[in-house]
Design a protein around this motif. Structure first.
Motif: not given
Length: 274
Positions: A163, A193, A195, A197, A206, A208, A210
């Motif tokens: 992150t 993936n 994401k 946020r 958020w 995202g 995938s």
């Protein structure tokens, strides 16, 4: 291993997945999950689900226990271990089969009950995380059905990511990779993936995407799934849409829809966002 990862939170989620939308007797799944911290270093969780697909149905769930250890507080280094007991009741409805009574192998109600175990490991270091799971550890009993079915149903999962914090933590970007290996036939899949946020005063927003790929078919893509969600105070909501890009796309142009609703009790401002 994730059960009770956040202190002072009782997390409740309900989800519905609707596959092959618009087709009669299409697969659909409903899931109810809950987890919380019960002692200073331990957590528990549970999942119940109902799955139907044409004439087949499954009702099952799992009970989980996790133990969380702090290795070093200064760099947020944690390690967690988990174990789950899983169970499922599988049933085939033959009431509308033609000439079912003429086949001695088909009864009025064909069903079987199976249970198994799963073990998990989770490691966190600041904003890096890695987890490994071994599922269906015990061999499956297939005496009710065809004994030629595979008895070894162990699957192995690895999940890792990082992150990145932007603008003093207001924004978070999280790329991650999920790998799944099937012991019975050596197949494997990989999910890529991403994401993003945004942290708000009372929660976060958020979005995202995938993508899943088949590793033993030249990394062939199966589908892509855009997703979005929000957390506002104690309430959580998310939506995902899965678009097939393999051969089944011609039969399933409407894709799969996933909706999740949830609520967190005893929310703590000091809890780590997940």
């Amino acid at each position: 291993a994730y059960a009770g990862i956040d202190e002072d939170i009782h997390r409740l989620r309900v989800s519905g997945a609707f596959q092959w939308a618009g087709m009669e007797d299409a697969p659909n799944t409903q899931t109810l999950s809950y987890d919380t911290r019960v002692w200073e270093k331990s957590g528990i969780g549970g999942i119940l689900y109902n799955d139907t697909n044409g004439n087949t149905s499954q009702i099952g769930g799992q009970l989980s226990y996790a133990h969380h250890l702090i290795i070093k507080q200064e760099n947020e280094q944690y390690i967690s271990f988990g174990i789950s007991y899983k169970f499922v009741q599988f049933r085939i409805d033959v009431s509308d089969f033609e000439n079912a009574g003429d086949d001695p192998n088909i009864g009025a109600d064909i069903s079987s009950f199976n249970s198994n175990f799963e073990a998990a490991f989770l490691y966190q270091l600041e904003k890096f995380f890695f987890s490994f799971n071994a599922s269906n550890i015990l061999d499956k009993d297939v005496k009710v059905f065809d004994e030629s079915e595979p008895q070894k149903l162990r699957n192995y999962y690895a999940y890792t990511g990082y992150t990145f914090l932007l603008e003093e933590g207001i924004y978070e970007l999280e790329p991650s990779l999920y790998f799944k290996y099937f012991e019975s036939d050596g197949r494997s899949e990989t999910d890529l993936n991403f994401k993003a946020r945004k942290i708000t005063e009372d929660g976060y927003l958020w979005a995202g995407i995938s993508g899943r790929f088949i590793n033993d078919q030249s990394f062939k893509p199966l589908y892509f799934s855009p997703m979005l969600g929000l957390k506002k105070q104690k309430f959580y909501a998310a939506y995902g849409y899965s678009y097939n890009i393999n051969e089944s796309q011609a039969l399933n142009s409407s894709g799969t829809h996933l909706l999740t609703l949830g609520i967190d009790f005893q929310h703590s401002k000091n809890a780590r966002w997940k």
